[in-house]
Design a protein around this motif. Structure first.
Motif, PDB file in Angstrom:
ATOM      1  N   ASN A 284      19.767  28.408  51.494  1.00 50.90           N
ATOM      2  CA  ASN A 284      19.403  27.730  49.960  1.00 50.90           C
ATOM      3  C   ASN A 284      20.398  25.979  49.869  1.00 50.90           C
TER       4      ASN A 284
ATOM      5  N   GLU B 229      20.961  14.943  47.145  1.00 48.69           N
ATOM      6  CA  GLU B 229      21.605  16.200  45.564  1.00 48.69           C
ATOM      7  C   GLU B 229      20.040  16.160  45.398  1.00 48.69           C
ATOM      8  N   LYS B 230      19.264  15.745  45.173  1.00 47.70           N
ATOM      9  CA  LYS B 230      18.221  15.783  43.832  1.00 47.70           C
ATOM     10  C   LYS B 230      16.742  17.066  44.848  1.00 47.70           C
TER      11      LYS B 230
ATOM     12  N   ALA C 111      17.849  19.869  44.964  1.00 49.57           N
ATOM     13  CA  ALA C 111      17.984  21.293  44.438  1.00 49.57           C
ATOM     14  C   ALA C 111      16.220  21.290  43.774  1.00 49.57           C
ATOM     15  N   ARG C 112      15.353  20.512  44.770  1.00 46.84           N
ATOM     16  CA  ARG C 112      14.616  20.593  44.307  1.00 46.84           C
ATOM     17  C   ARG C 112      13.799  21.544  45.522  1.00 46.84           C
TER      18      ARG C 112
ATOM     19  N   ARG D 264      15.789  24.399  46.818  1.00 42.92           N
ATOM     20  CA  ARG D 264      16.601  25.289  46.485  1.00 42.92           C
ATOM     21  C   ARG D 264      15.953  26.380  45.517  1.00 42.92           C
ATOM     22  N   ALA D 265      14.941  25.932  44.667  1.00 43.14           N
ATOM     23  CA  ALA D 265      13.978  26.291  43.734  1.00 43.14           C
ATOM     24  C   ALA D 265      13.086  26.765  44.835  1.00 43.14           C
TER      25      ALA D 265
ATOM     26  N   GLY E  53      15.821  28.062  34.560  1.00 46.64           N
ATOM     27  CA  GLY E  53      15.365  27.408  35.680  1.00 46.64           C
ATOM     28  C   GLY E  53      14.077  26.565  35.316  1.00 46.64           C
TER      29      GLY E  53
ATOM     30  N   LYS F  18      14.316  23.576  32.771  1.00 44.49           N
ATOM     31  CA  LYS F  18      14.643  22.811  33.534  1.00 44.49           C
ATOM     32  C   LYS F  18      13.714  22.217  34.671  1.00 44.49           C
ATOM     33  N   VAL F  19      13.890  23.226  35.986  1.00 41.93           N
ATOM     34  CA  VAL F  19      13.242  22.945  37.023  1.00 41.93           C
ATOM     35  C   VAL F  19      11.675  22.546  36.586  1.00 41.93           C
TER      36      VAL F  19
ATOM     37  N   MET G  49      10.726  32.155  38.896  1.00 40.13           N
ATOM     38  CA  MET G  49      10.964  30.787  39.749  1.00 40.13           C
ATOM     39  C   MET G  49       9.751  30.882  40.882  1.00 40.13           C
TER      40      MET G  49
END
Lengths: 220, 256, 220
Positions: B52, B83-84, B87-88, B90-91, B115, B118-119, B167
């Motif tokens: 991750n 980075e964005k 982040a996606r 990693r989810a 999460g 916000k995610v 998640m």
């Protein structure tokens, strides 16, 4: 000492004294506000800045913290005029205090952010938060709890430091008091009076700081 | 090959001059439960953290459901993804840490909700009911408004697992989740993981709990000095180790 | 603008600045020495079970910490003579700074004393030491190591606070700098040199004190 004369004199001098209090309050509030905004920038740069920026800001804070506030005030007052930036003593003094405040707030912010365990950032990443989100919901709120009490103390420091502006002729509470003393020769009474006013304000701020600390602590 | 949930190819990872992963290959299908064992410093945690992108890696590739994680190669140059985007990605995986890493300023339910809101962009009330469902699943329904500092280590770890699993990840990563716990609190956490495995959750566990690895895993990977030393089904691995190294390692491990 | 830097006038007066710096350092060292004694006594007062000792100590610390140091300096020099306490400029300033540092050091020592684990005192009792033996050979040496970092930062901030002596015309570094500023009009050069002297002295002090800390630290 005759109390009646003291209170009579105080009553006669009430307008300049109140004006002095007003100036002291404006100096402190302005210095704290500007200093805090600058200081948050300094703290963020020290923690997350790229290396050259970090060194630059580190140099700035180290220099400011190694110089007495009075020297900052005097230098700001004399030097800025010389290089053509025409500020009155009030502005020059507030600028010096704001710069002083920013280095303190910067260190407080850096300390708070760095004391948050790395696992917090990792856990936030692991659920897919971006860095701005991590800062807004995870790091920021935790740092704020640490910053607030120390920041309130800095506010008290600024009120105390505002007295230094009397030396460059800003008519704040201390200078007004000194003027009064030079006319009445009641130095004991009026230094005591001014001291008491400063004490009362700062003691109030200190108590408020404790209250804030209790209010924001995390249950455990 | 695209049918694999996870596909790791020739993974290389260096810290300065020290190479901690020296070419790891591993594939995993939907529903697999894989335990990674090995002595400390063998690279097992690092491998998990690369999946991750908590660690950068210098060579090889990791794919989840065919999607390359963390890096993209265009015109021969390998570049870290935005980075964005990371982040996606990693989810897509969930992770539970050795030190729990719960957010201390949020209640158990808020930890799980963060999460989701916000995610995943869920509404708060929706997120709250999802959080409550998962906290109930890990046996902490009545503790949902407690703060981490008010919970035992075992309870904190169960909240952390709920936070990750809520998640709805494709793959769960468990990094020595019981190592920081008092012995009497280990079982409540292992039980939660067993239940998840029974429900068909795909997971990758780094663990020192050999009996647990034996019982729960469909496959075991033995890491040795930055490489996969041996892998197979737990029965064969534990009863008939093929390599000297594994035999040695198993001898010094306890099965309790 | 049209201002060109020219340090020669400042170099000609450099001796004056160095003398000022020496006086600043002297003031700080004398003040912290007296302040340590005051602070230690006050710290035991703060920790005392007897209100007779605890309350006066607490009041002293609270008043000093919440009053601007400039007000204290002026009060001691200008107001106390009205009560028949007449001190020279330097004595008056050293007395103020000592009193001031005593209040801050009291909190430092209190923290240091509290940080000595109770079990060590019990271990001392268990091998038959008396209370005063425990204090002198167990508590105090450990406390001293605990407080050394805060003691260093207090010394450094006291050194910076000596700049306030300029307000009562004690010829320390800031006073000399201001004099050179007024005499030569080399404004920028004067304040650059003066603040660099402060910053450099602060870093040298910090480095020396860190070395002392390392030498006194318990091997582990």
């Amino acid at each position: 000492m005759e109390l009646v004369t003291f209170f009579e004199t105080l009553w006669l001098a009430r307008i300049p004294i109140l004006k002095g209090i007003g100036v002291t309050v404006s100096i402190s509030v302005l210095a704290i506000l500007v200093g805090t905004v600058l200081g948050i920038g300094v703290g963020l740069a020290l923690t997350y800045g790229a290396r050259p920026l970090r060194w630059l800001v580190r140099g700035y804070t180290d220099f400011i913290r190694g110089t007495p506030v009075l020297v900052l005030v005097l230098a700001s007052y004399y030097v800025l005029g010389t290089v053509g930036i025409d500020l009155g003593p009030f502005q020059a003094g507030v600028l010096a205090l704001a710069v002083f405040c920013s280095s303190h707030v910067g260190e407080i912010v850096r300390g708070a952010l760095q004391s948050i365990p790395k696992g917090q950032t990792e856990a936030a990443k692991a659920i897919g938060l971006t860095f701005p989100q991590t800062f807004a919901y995870v790091l920021g709120p935790q740092a704020l709890r640490q910053v607030l009490p120390a920041w309130v103390n800095t506010a008290a420091e600024m009120v105390k430091a505002s007295t230094l502006l009397s030396i460059i002729g800003v008519a704040e509470l201390l200078l007004r008091t000194q003027e009064l003393i030079s006319r009445t020769f009641m130095s004991l009474e009026f230094y005591f009076f001014a001291g008491f006013l400063y004490f009362a304000v700062n003691y109030g701020i200190e108590r408020f700081g404790r209250y804030v600390e209790r209010k924001t602590s995390i249950p455990s | 090959m695209t049918g694999n949930l996870l596909e790791i190819r020739d993974l290389h990872k260096r810290y300065g001059d020290v190479e901690v992963l020296k070419g790891v290959d591993c594939t995993m299908a939907q529903g697999d439960v894989i335990s990674i064992i090995g002595s400390s410093g063998s690279g097992k945690t690092t491998m998990l953290r690369c999946i991750n992108m908590l660690e950068e890696f210098q060579g090889g590739s990791i794919r989840i459901d065919g999607e390359e994680i963390g890096y993209e190669t265009t015109g021969g140059t390998r570049r870290r993804k935005k980075e964005k985007e990371i982040a996606r990605q990693r989810a897509m995986t969930g992770m539970a840490f050795q030190q729990f890493n719960l957010f201390p300023h949020m209640s158990a339910a808020e930890n799980v909700m963060l999460g989701l809101v916000k995610v995943k962009g869920m509404r708060r009330d929706e997120a709250r009911s999802v959080a409550e469902k998962w906290l109930d699943r890990v046996g902490l329904a009545e503790r949902r408004d407690r703060f981490p500092g008010q919970l035992s280590g075992g309870q904190q770890q169960r909240v952390a697992i709920a936070r990750a699993i809520a998640m709805n990840p494709k793959l769960m990563l468990f990094d020595e989740v019981t190592s920081a716990l008092d012995p009497e609190l280990v079982n409540e956490v292992l039980q939660v993981i067993k239940d998840l495995a029974r429900d068909g959750m795909s997971m990758l566990l780094v663990t020192h709990e050999m009996r647990f690895a034996y019982e729960v895993s469909s496959r075991v990977i033995f890491m040795n000095q930055g490489r996969i030393g041996e892998e197979g089904n737990p029965r064969e691995m534990f009863l008939k180790p093929q390599t000297e190294r594994l035999a040695e390692f198993l001898k010094t491990s306890t099965f309790n | 603008m049209g201002y060109t830097l020219n340090f020669s006038a400042v170099w000609r007066s450099f001796d004056q600045l160095l003398m000022g710096l020496a006086l600043s350092l002297g003031l700080a060292f004398v003040a912290i020495t007296i302040g340590c004694v005051l602070g230690l006594v006050t710290a035991f007062g703060l920790l005392s079970k007897r209100g007779m000792l605890r309350h006066p100590a607490r009041i002293y610390v609270t008043i000093i910490r919440n009053t601007p140091i400039l007000v204290l300096v002026l009060f001691t020099f200008f107001a106390l003579p009205q009560l028949g306490i007449r001190l020279g400029k330097i004595e008056s300033f050293v007395a103020t700074l000592a009193l001031y540092s005593g209040a801050y050091l009291a909190e430092v020592f209190r923290g240091g004393l509290l940080a000595v684990p109770n079990g060590l005192k019990e271990a001392g009792l268990a091998i038959g030491l008396t209370q005063s033996q425990i204090r002198n050979s167990i508590v105090m040496p450990l406390m001293l190591r605990n407080v050394l970092p805060s003691l260093s930062s207090t010394l450094i901030s006291l050194f910076k606070d000596t700049s306030l002596a300029a307000a009562i015309a004690v010829p320390e570094l800031t006073f000399e700098a201001r004099k050179i500023n007024v005499e030569t009009f080399r404004v920028i050069e004067t304040w650059i040199v003066a603040s660099c002297l402060y910053v450099a002295t602060c870093s040298v002090l910090a480095a020396l004190l860190r070395r002392l800390e390392r030498r006194m630290s318990i091997p582990r």
